[in-house]
Design an enzyme around this catalytic site. Structure first.
Site, PDB file in Angstrom:
ATOM      1  N   HIS A 262       0.725  -1.255   0.007  1.00  0.00           N
ATOM      2  CA  HIS A 262      -0.065   0.002   0.110  1.00  0.00           C
ATOM      3  C   HIS A 262       0.965   1.039   0.022  1.00  0.00           C
ATOM      4  CE1 HIS A 262      -3.828   2.087   1.289  1.00  0.00           C
ATOM      5  NE2 HIS A 262      -2.931   2.880   1.632  1.00  0.00           N
ATOM      6  N   GLU A 263       1.767   1.286   0.806  1.00  0.00           N
ATOM      7  CA  GLU A 263       2.741   2.527   0.831  1.00  0.00           C
ATOM      8  C   GLU A 263       3.490   2.583  -0.127  1.00  0.00           C
ATOM      9  OE1 GLU A 263       1.637   4.449   3.155  1.00  0.00           O
ATOM     10  OE2 GLU A 263       0.393   3.211   4.172  1.00  0.00           O
TER      11      GLU A 263
ATOM     12  N   HIS B 178       1.907   4.644  -3.065  1.00  0.00           N
ATOM     13  CA  HIS B 178       1.999   5.853  -2.654  1.00  0.00           C
ATOM     14  C   HIS B 178       3.430   6.338  -3.097  1.00  0.00           C
ATOM     15  CE1 HIS B 178      -1.905   6.117  -0.669  1.00  0.00           C
ATOM     16  NE2 HIS B 178      -1.618   5.724   0.240  1.00  0.00           N
TER      17      HIS B 178
END
Lengths: 105, 246
Positions: free
Chosen positions: B125-126, B129
């Site tokens: 997920h990170e 980003h």
């Protein structure tokens, strides 16, 4: 499209077979229905696999044309949405810089 | 009943002027202490920190989602260094992690990451980003649409909204439920780091959803499980042959 004799299918034929097999699996049906609310369409992968094998056996121009068209359509479909942001020409300048407390040491 | 769902989101905005109380400073307390970005290597946090480091290492070395993202970022000029770009810290609330764009660092909440599978998902997920930060001019701090877009993509592509994970959250739904989950979790992630109303967050997600839900970079598809992620990685490694032959 590369017209010269060095052309080869964009993916190895085994990749087309693997994608077709995955697309037809029960698990993929479930995933696709969960995301899109409809059954997946797998026929194009089967056609591409047939074209790839045809090209490998006979170096068929029709197979080459068919594969190129199919893959370009996939690329177009992936790029049809307008991006929310502008893409960079180069990575952020500070990505590799040391953390602030490391700089102070 | 399950507790509040954990969320991951960018924007602990360290280094930004502290003229107003950011929600993020309440979630990542160590990040915004004046000039202090030390990791929690104190003896009272040693065990959870050690677990976090070991799980992170295993994720980076074995997880196909993460390996593809690392390759894609290297290709974009943002090679990831574990010690520079990851930080295991204690966080407040139920947040699992965050991406700090001001220091180009991924924060992993060592007190909230439950197991290896959870670590895999949070890192994925990170990194999404971080990948967005690397490839695009994302205005994390003042453009809510940009933040919403990255959150939609992260919820969509990280496995956050897999059928199994939703069932574990007691969210039962099948037909197109994935999209509902992505909208909801993107909204929650925004609310974790921005002091705005749920209505404003939801409207931002709705505004960008059509575009960002269908942006599958760098996977080229929604990776429903590790098999899809491996196929996506194979395609990424094959991209030179692919684009030179269409």
């Amino acid at each position: 499209m590369a017209e010269c004799s060095s052309w080869q299918p964009p993916r190895p034929c085994e990749a087309y077979r693997a994608e077709w097999k995955l697309c037809r699996s029960a698990r993929h049906f479930l995933h696709h229905y969960y995301v899109h609310g409809e059954r997946p369409a797998c026929e194009q992968w089967r056609r591409d696999l047939a074209s790839c094998r045809d090209w490998e056996e006979r170096r068929s121009d029709e197979a080459q044309r068919s594969l190129c068209e199919s893959e370009r359509a996939r690329v177009q479909a992936a790029r049809k949405h307008i991006l929310v942001w502008a893409l960079r020409q180069s990575p952020p300048a500070d990505w590799h810089l040391p953390l602030p407390q490391e700089k102070d040491e | 009943m399950a507790g509040a769902p954990d969320v991951s989101g960018p924007g602990p905005a360290a280094g930004e002027q502290l003229q107003q109380q950011h929600v993020s400073c309440q979630v990542f307390p160590k990040r915004l202490a004046q000039g202090n970005l030390q990791q929690g290597f104190l003896s009272s946090f040693f065990t959870s920190n050690q677990k976090c480091q070991l799980r992170l290492l295993r994720t980076l070395e074995t997880n196909p989602y993460v390996k593809l993202l690392l390759d894609a970022m290297k290709h974009s000029g943002c090679a990831v260094n574990k010690d520079r770009h990851f930080s295991c810290e204690d966080c407040n609330g139920n947040v699992s992690g965050g991406f700090d764009a001001s220091t180009s660092q991924i924060v992993l909440c060592q007190n909230n990451i439950r197991n290896q599978a959870h670590m895999n998902r949070v890192v994925t997920h990170e990194l999404i980003h971080a990948f967005d930060h690397c490839r695009a001019h994302v205005d994390w701090f003042t453009n809510l649409r940009h933040l919403a877009c990255s959150e939609v993509r992260a919820a969509n592509l990280s496995g956050d909204c897999s059928l199994v994970n939703e069932i574990f959250r007691f969210h039962f739904g099948l037909k197109q439920h994935h999209q509902t989950c992505v909208r909801d979790r993107a909204t929650l992630s925004i609310l974790a780091v921005r002091n705005i109303s749920k209505e404003v967050a939801k409207n931002a997600v709705d505004d960008v959803f059509e575009s960002c839900f269908n942006d599958y970079e760098p996977f080229g598809r929604i990776p429903h499980n590790k098999t899809y992620a491996r196929y996506a990685h194979r395609d990424f490694q094959n991209r030179d042959r692919y684009y030179s032959n269409i």
